[in-house]
Design a protein around this motif. Structure first.
Motif, short mmCIF file in Angstrom:
data_model
loop_
_atom_site.label_atom_id
_atom_site.label_comp_id
_atom_site.label_asym_id
_atom_site.label_seq_id
_atom_site.Cartn_x
_atom_site.Cartn_y
_atom_site.Cartn_z
N ILE A 22 -1.86 14.78 -7.07
CA ILE A 22 -3.05 15.17 -6.09
C ILE A 22 -3.39 14.63 -5.42
O ILE A 22 -3.71 13.78 -5.02
CB ILE A 22 -4.64 14.26 -7.66
N LYS A 23 -3.54 15.43 -3.91
CA LYS A 23 -4.13 15.46 -2.94
C LYS A 23 -4.99 15.45 -2.76
O LYS A 23 -4.72 14.63 -1.44
CB LYS A 23 -3.33 16.72 -2.93
N GLU A 24 -6.17 15.34 -3.60
CA GLU A 24 -7.70 15.90 -3.46
C GLU A 24 -7.47 13.64 -3.59
O GLU A 24 -8.39 13.52 -2.06
CB GLU A 24 -8.21 15.94 -4.39
N ASP A 26 -4.73 21.72 -5.34
CA ASP A 26 -4.98 20.55 -6.78
C ASP A 26 -6.21 21.65 -7.71
O ASP A 26 -5.31 21.53 -8.89
CB ASP A 26 -6.32 19.29 -6.52
N SER A 77 -7.16 14.01 -10.62
CA SER A 77 -8.80 14.53 -10.22
C SER A 77 -10.26 14.87 -11.37
O SER A 77 -10.40 14.86 -11.87
CB SER A 77 -8.09 16.24 -10.14
N ASN A 114 -10.84 17.30 -12.97
CA ASN A 114 -9.84 17.72 -14.00
C ASN A 114 -10.69 17.43 -15.55
O ASN A 114 -10.55 18.70 -16.41
CB ASN A 114 -8.88 17.00 -14.69
#
Length: 356
Positions: free
Chosen positions: A179-181, A248, A312, A315
């Motif tokens: 999860i890059k965010e 994401d 996230s 999600n």
């Protein structure tokens, strides 16, 4: 009759020997191609070349009255074996004088694969498990490193990022979290050097990566890590760029939603007291992949999947939307509105045909 049959079989055996000799000569040529690719830093996998070879052979097969699909299957296998012959003991090292690369990991999965690939390529690697690290005494690890690859747990990440200011100037920080965010934003606030986000869509247990894909997200200062993307391409990986937000979104559909529905499906089996052994017995061989996913899912550390499903901020909202879609579809099925169901099928069918 038996003599004729024996004579024909002998002729087939002779042709098989000739076929083996031709394949052997082909693979010897492939080895030479591998040496040239290594010398000039060319990627092992070139999709355009592979498509050209197979399309050409299918046309030739059709002229000779041979099934094009049969020839396609054969050449896919031949080409796959050729890639193994092209691969030599070392890949071309783009940065011959690069300093030490430090990998910190919470397990031996994707980060261990990176360790192996970088070692084969000739880079100096230091691999450390997060559980063996004293977070209050890590200054010595950062001395003279040119790259830091992180594949660490959520809890350790929160503690570790506070130490990023200790990194050498322009040390390349590579984040492997899904999860890059969350991770990239937090890293960029603390660390001012080059940052790259990577996420893989392949079986990390493989030891050879041609035809596989890896996503990269630009964090900061691409000019410092661009060479590393080229190095990955030489290994045979296909590189795809995505923004952090887009990344994401796709990880949600590819990973998070899949795991969420796997959890639902498995819970339903348990509630209904369905035997997994009987499910396995009745499964067709082609469907064993579904059981493999189930086994992998529940034999792994559950925290990994929980994080993928919940981390996230979007999600939970997206999962609720999908549950609404399921309820709507359930209503349509319950009311036996077959035309609506057929329309849904046709929409999906058209989408699949369009994206062929």
């Amino acid at each position: 009759m038996l003599n004729k049959l024996s004579l024909l079989r002998n002729k087939i055996d002779l042709l098989d020997i000739k076929l083996l000799e031709i394949l052997s000569k082909r693979l010897e040529l492939v080895k030479k191609i591998g040496l040239i690719k290594n010398q000039y830093g060319l990627p092992i996998y070139v999709p355009e070349r592979e498509k050209y070879i197979i399309d050409l052979k299918k046309k030739e097969a059709k002229k000779k009255g041979i099934s094009p699909n049969f020839i396609e299957d054969i050449f896919h296998r031949v080409i796959k074996e050729s890639y193994y012959y092209e691969k030599i003991k070392k890949f071309k090292k783009i940065k011959p004088d690069f300093t030490e690369i430090l990998i910190i990991s919470h397990d031996k999965k994707i980060s261990y694969l990176f360790k192996n690939m970088l070692t084969i390529t000739g880079y100096n690697i230091k691999y450390i498990k997060e559980k063996n690290l004293n977070i209050n005494n890590i200054n010595y690890l950062f001395k003279n490193i040119g790259m830091l690859i992180l594949d660490i747990s959520k809890n350790f990440f929160e503690k570790f990022i506070k130490k990023l200011f200790l990194l050498p100037k322009n040390c390349i920080l590579i984040d492997l979290s899904p999860i890059k965010e969350i991770s990239i934003k937090k890293i960029l606030k603390i660390y001012k050097g080059p940052v790259l986000g990577l996420y893989y869509f392949f079986d990390y247990q493989k030891n050879f990566l041609f035809k596989e894909s890896i996503i990269y997200c630009d964090g900061r200062k691409k000019k410092y890590y661009y060479w590393f993307l080229k190095q990955i391409e030489i290994w045979g990986l296909k590189i795809e760029y995505m923004s952090v937000i887009e990344h994401d979104q796709y990880v949600f559909f590819i990973e998070s939603l899949k795991y969420f529905f796997t959890l639902i499906y498995s819970t339903f089996l348990i509630k209904k007291k369905i035997s997994f052994n009987k499910v396995l017995t009745l499964f067709k061989p082609i469907s064993y992949l579904n059981i493999f996913i189930l086994k992998n899912f529940f034999l792994e550390n559950p925290q990994l999947y929980i994080n993928l499903i919940t981390d996230s901020k979007n999600n939970i909202e997206n999962i609720k939307k999908h549950l609404d879609y399921i309820n709507n579809l359930s209503f349509v099925i319950d009311k036996k509105k077959k035309i609506k169901i057929i329309n849904i099928f046709n929409k999906i069918k058209n989408l699949l045909i369009f994206n062929k």
